[in-house]
Design a protein around this motif. Structure first.
Motif, PDB file in Angstrom:
ATOM      1  N   GLN A  65      23.511  31.277  47.906  1.00  0.00           N
ATOM      2  CA  GLN A  65      24.227  30.393  47.322  1.00  0.00           C
ATOM      3  C   GLN A  65      25.527  30.817  46.409  1.00  0.00           C
ATOM      4  OE1 GLN A  65      24.385  26.401  48.430  1.00  0.00           O
ATOM      5  NE2 GLN A  65      23.942  26.432  50.296  1.00  0.00           N
ATOM      6  N   ALA A  66      24.071  30.819  45.604  1.00  0.00           N
ATOM      7  CA  ALA A  66      24.380  31.911  43.905  1.00  0.00           C
ATOM      8  C   ALA A  66      25.159  32.687  44.097  1.00  0.00           C
ATOM      9  CB  ALA A  66      23.008  31.622  43.427  1.00  0.00           C
ATOM     10  N   ALA A  67      23.993  33.698  45.024  1.00  0.00           N
ATOM     11  CA  ALA A  67      24.805  35.264  45.191  1.00  0.00           C
ATOM     12  C   ALA A  67      26.513  35.306  45.316  1.00  0.00           C
ATOM     13  CB  ALA A  67      24.077  35.793  45.981  1.00  0.00           C
ATOM     14  N   ASP A  68      26.284  34.386  46.235  1.00  0.00           N
ATOM     15  CA  ASP A  68      28.193  34.634  47.224  1.00  0.00           C
ATOM     16  C   ASP A  68      29.168  33.403  46.293  1.00  0.00           C
ATOM     17  OD1 ASP A  68      27.356  34.842  49.318  1.00  0.00           O
ATOM     18  OD2 ASP A  68      26.736  32.943  50.371  1.00  0.00           O
ATOM     19  N   GLN A  69      28.534  32.889  45.235  1.00  0.00           N
ATOM     20  CA  GLN A  69      29.535  32.253  44.210  1.00  0.00           C
ATOM     21  C   GLN A  69      29.530  33.644  42.802  1.00  0.00           C
ATOM     22  OE1 GLN A  69      27.373  29.071  42.331  1.00  0.00           O
ATOM     23  NE2 GLN A  69      28.837  28.731  41.289  1.00  0.00           N
ATOM     24  N   ALA A  70      28.107  34.049  42.760  1.00  0.00           N
ATOM     25  CA  ALA A  70      28.743  34.604  42.221  1.00  0.00           C
ATOM     26  C   ALA A  70      29.731  36.037  41.938  1.00  0.00           C
ATOM     27  CB  ALA A  70      26.811  35.866  41.522  1.00  0.00           C
ATOM     28  N   ARG A  71      29.072  36.204  44.126  1.00  0.00           N
ATOM     29  CA  ARG A  71      30.606  36.967  44.285  1.00  0.00           C
ATOM     30  C   ARG A  71      31.894  36.953  43.829  1.00  0.00           C
ATOM     31  NH1 ARG A  71      25.789  38.507  47.569  1.00  0.00           N
ATOM     32  NH2 ARG A  71      26.694  36.485  48.756  1.00  0.00           N
ATOM     33  N   ALA A  72      32.261  36.227  44.716  1.00  0.00           N
ATOM     34  CA  ALA A  72      33.485  35.465  44.550  1.00  0.00           C
ATOM     35  C   ALA A  72      34.083  35.257  42.925  1.00  0.00           C
ATOM     36  CB  ALA A  72      33.301  34.062  45.331  1.00  0.00           C
ATOM     37  N   GLU A  73      33.025  34.197  41.899  1.00  0.00           N
ATOM     38  CA  GLU A  73      33.415  34.922  40.722  1.00  0.00           C
ATOM     39  C   GLU A  73      33.965  36.804  40.063  1.00  0.00           C
ATOM     40  OE1 GLU A  73      30.138  32.970  38.847  1.00  0.00           O
ATOM     41  OE2 GLU A  73      31.210  30.738  39.435  1.00  0.00           O
ATOM     42  N   ALA A  74      33.023  37.050  40.595  1.00  0.00           N
ATOM     43  CA  ALA A  74      33.058  39.122  39.793  1.00  0.00           C
ATOM     44  C   ALA A  74      34.491  38.651  41.029  1.00  0.00           C
ATOM     45  CB  ALA A  74      31.924  39.609  40.822  1.00  0.00           C
ATOM     46  N   ASP A  75      34.978  38.625  41.801  1.00  0.00           N
ATOM     47  CA  ASP A  75      35.647  38.923  42.637  1.00  0.00           C
ATOM     48  C   ASP A  75      36.958  38.172  41.990  1.00  0.00           C
ATOM     49  OD1 ASP A  75      34.748  40.858  44.892  1.00  0.00           O
ATOM     50  OD2 ASP A  75      34.427  39.094  46.013  1.00  0.00           O
ATOM     51  N   GLN A  76      36.681  36.791  41.742  1.00  0.00           N
ATOM     52  CA  GLN A  76      38.283  35.987  41.458  1.00  0.00           C
ATOM     53  C   GLN A  76      37.997  37.079  39.921  1.00  0.00           C
ATOM     54  OE1 GLN A  76      40.222  33.854  42.216  1.00  0.00           O
ATOM     55  NE2 GLN A  76      41.271  33.831  40.949  1.00  0.00           N
ATOM     56  N   ALA A  77      37.467  37.150  38.944  1.00  0.00           N
ATOM     57  CA  ALA A  77      37.077  38.179  38.101  1.00  0.00           C
ATOM     58  C   ALA A  77      37.990  39.663  37.867  1.00  0.00           C
ATOM     59  CB  ALA A  77      35.858  37.980  37.127  1.00  0.00           C
ATOM     60  N   LYS A  78      37.973  40.060  38.673  1.00  0.00           N
ATOM     61  CA  LYS A  78      38.230  41.943  38.776  1.00  0.00           C
ATOM     62  C   LYS A  78      39.364  41.386  39.956  1.00  0.00           C
ATOM     63  CE  LYS A  78      34.448  43.891  41.260  1.00  0.00           C
ATOM     64  NZ  LYS A  78      33.723  44.893  41.748  1.00  0.00           N
ATOM     65  N   LYS A  79      40.047  40.819  40.339  1.00  0.00           N
ATOM     66  CA  LYS A  79      41.829  40.205  40.627  1.00  0.00           C
ATOM     67  C   LYS A  79      42.255  39.426  39.426  1.00  0.00           C
ATOM     68  CE  LYS A  79      40.784  38.749  45.810  1.00  0.00           C
ATOM     69  NZ  LYS A  79      40.981  37.450  46.107  1.00  0.00           N
ATOM     70  N   LEU A  80      41.764  38.508  38.519  1.00  0.00           N
ATOM     71  CA  LEU A  80      42.166  38.384  37.306  1.00  0.00           C
ATOM     72  C   LEU A  80      42.642  39.588  36.759  1.00  0.00           C
ATOM     73  CD1 LEU A  80      42.968  36.037  35.560  1.00  0.00           C
ATOM     74  CD2 LEU A  80      40.722  36.508  34.766  1.00  0.00           C
ATOM     75  N   ALA A  81      41.348  40.411  36.191  1.00  0.00           N
ATOM     76  CA  ALA A  81      41.503  41.518  35.467  1.00  0.00           C
ATOM     77  C   ALA A  81      42.990  42.727  35.924  1.00  0.00           C
ATOM     78  CB  ALA A  81      39.982  42.218  35.282  1.00  0.00           C
ATOM     79  N   ALA A  82      42.575  42.502  37.483  1.00  0.00           N
ATOM     80  CA  ALA A  82      43.475  42.931  37.963  1.00  0.00           C
ATOM     81  C   ALA A  82      45.451  42.936  37.802  1.00  0.00           C
ATOM     82  CB  ALA A  82      43.720  43.720  38.684  1.00  0.00           C
ATOM     83  N   ALA A  83      45.522  41.653  37.643  1.00  0.00           N
ATOM     84  CA  ALA A  83      46.777  40.730  37.318  1.00  0.00           C
ATOM     85  C   ALA A  83      46.962  40.845  35.385  1.00  0.00           C
ATOM     86  CB  ALA A  83      47.249  39.102  37.383  1.00  0.00           C
ATOM     87  N   GLN A  84      45.790  40.435  35.269  1.00  0.00           N
ATOM     88  CA  GLN A  84      46.199  40.637  33.785  1.00  0.00           C
ATOM     89  C   GLN A  84      46.241  42.593  33.173  1.00  0.00           C
ATOM     90  OE1 GLN A  84      42.913  39.896  31.903  1.00  0.00           O
ATOM     91  NE2 GLN A  84      43.305  37.588  32.002  1.00  0.00           N
ATOM     92  N   SER A  85      45.831  43.506  33.981  1.00  0.00           N
ATOM     93  CA  SER A  85      45.996  44.495  33.414  1.00  0.00           C
ATOM     94  C   SER A  85      47.558  45.057  33.551  1.00  0.00           C
ATOM     95  CB  SER A  85      45.262  45.791  34.649  1.00  0.00           C
ATOM     96  OG  SER A  85      45.631  47.235  34.161  1.00  0.00           O
ATOM     97  N   LYS A  86      48.744  44.353  35.158  1.00  0.00           N
ATOM     98  CA  LYS A  86      49.318  44.227  35.815  1.00  0.00           C
ATOM     99  C   LYS A  86      50.556  43.759  34.231  1.00  0.00           C
ATOM    100  CE  LYS A  86      48.787  44.587  40.674  1.00  0.00           C
ATOM    101  NZ  LYS A  86      49.006  44.189  41.498  1.00  0.00           N
ATOM    102  N   VAL A  87      50.114  43.107  34.220  1.00  0.00           N
ATOM    103  CA  VAL A  87      50.834  42.411  32.929  1.00  0.00           C
ATOM    104  C   VAL A  87      50.844  43.148  31.938  1.00  0.00           C
ATOM    105  CG1 VAL A  87      51.393  40.568  31.513  1.00  0.00           C
ATOM    106  CG2 VAL A  87      50.591  40.003  33.575  1.00  0.00           C
ATOM    107  N   ALA A  88      49.889  43.840  31.312  1.00  0.00           N
ATOM    108  CA  ALA A  88      49.838  44.320  29.328  1.00  0.00           C
ATOM    109  C   ALA A  88      50.720  45.724  30.534  1.00  0.00           C
ATOM    110  CB  ALA A  88      48.692  44.661  29.725  1.00  0.00           C
ATOM    111  N   GLY A  89      50.195  46.271  31.669  1.00  0.00           N
ATOM    112  CA  GLY A  89      51.024  47.562  32.242  1.00  0.00           C
ATOM    113  C   GLY A  89      52.849  47.566  31.751  1.00  0.00           C
ATOM    114  N   ALA A  90      53.380  45.701  32.404  1.00  0.00           N
ATOM    115  CA  ALA A  90      55.148  45.723  32.496  1.00  0.00           C
ATOM    116  C   ALA A  90      54.664  45.432  31.266  1.00  0.00           C
ATOM    117  CB  ALA A  90      54.466  44.609  33.908  1.00  0.00           C
ATOM    118  N   ALA A  91      54.756  44.731  30.400  1.00  0.00           N
ATOM    119  CA  ALA A  91      54.487  44.613  29.101  1.00  0.00           C
ATOM    120  C   ALA A  91      54.789  45.691  28.225  1.00  0.00           C
ATOM    121  CB  ALA A  91      53.268  43.466  28.441  1.00  0.00           C
ATOM    122  N   ARG A  92      53.561  46.890  28.380  1.00  0.00           N
ATOM    123  CA  ARG A  92      54.237  47.786  27.746  1.00  0.00           C
ATOM    124  C   ARG A  92      55.290  49.268  28.101  1.00  0.00           C
ATOM    125  NH1 ARG A  92      48.415  47.994  28.860  1.00  0.00           N
ATOM    126  NH2 ARG A  92      49.009  49.232  30.706  1.00  0.00           N
TER     127      ARG A  92
END
Length: 222
Positions: A151-178
């Motif tokens: 469960q901890a590993a699944d949670q860690a993977r979910a958090e990692a996936d969420q972090a990747k999605k957030l990073a991708a979204a932030q990257s998109k926002v940063a690209g749009a801003a640029r």
């Protein structure tokens, strides 16, 4: 006549001596057999056995004491055999009793051994049961730990996936801003260039000359 008398007297004395000797031997045999039988009867162990044989042996000794001379050898033989038989029967019964006692002791030992083996088996079974229970509890604990880790590993993977999605979204926002910043910069640059171009054309280029068209004459003046 005198010689005959002397011979008869000597013969009579010999007979008397022989009878006395025989009587003495008879007493010895009777005493011997009686003593042997009494020893058997007074024995603290054997005396309690072969009571019937002892009684028959004593009767045989009594008959020996009353036996006539011609019957005495036979009665002596019977008395001796009766005494021997009483001893043998008593020893046999004692051996049988001891054997029975040994068998009982052996059976008791076997019973005790069987009980001990059963007790050992029960203890071993209880030990194995406790060991199995501990193994089951340890397996359940490890399984719980494994599930928790999973469960901890699944949670860690979910958090990692969420972090990747957030990073991708932030990257998109940063690209749009640029891109927006770049467009804004280009627009500002174009505006500056346009403004600078308008100022230079008004100062250097002469004013255009206006040409007046001639007035058209009316037809009646021609």
């Amino acid at each position: 006549m005198r010689r005959f008398t002397v011979t008869f007297a000597a013969l009579a004395m010999a007979l008397v001596a022989t009878g006395a000797y025989a009587s003495k031997n008879d007493d010895i045999d009777i005493n011997r057999l009686t003593g042997s039988l009494d020893q058997l009867a007074n024995d603290p162990t054997l005396g309690n056995y072969a009571q019937a044989e002892q009684a028959r042996a004593r009767d045989a000794i009594n008959r020996l004491t009353q036996a006539k001379s011609r019957d005495r050898p036979h009665d002596l033989y019977l008395a001796e055999r009766r005494v021997d038989l009483a001893k043998a029967a008593a020893q046999l019964q004692d051996a049988q009793v001891k054997s029975t006692q040994l068998d009982r002791e052996h059976d008791q030992i076997l019973l005790d051994n069987s009980r001990n083996e059963a007790d050992i088996a029960r203890r071993e079974l209880e030990r194995q049961r406790v060991q199995y229970q501990l193994a089951q509890e340890e397996s359940a604990r490890l399984q719980q730990q494994g599930e928790a880790a999973s469960q901890a590993a699944d949670q860690a993977r979910a958090e990692a996936d969420q972090a990747k999605k957030l990073a991708a979204a932030q990257s998109k926002v940063a690209g749009a801003a640029r891109r927006e910043a770049a467009l804004a910069a280009q627009a500002a640059k174009a505006m500056r260039s346009q403004m600078q171009g308008g100022d230079s054309s008004s100062s250097d280029t002469p004013a255009p000359t206006t040409h007046k068209k001639p007035k058209k004459q009316p037809d009646d003046q021609q």
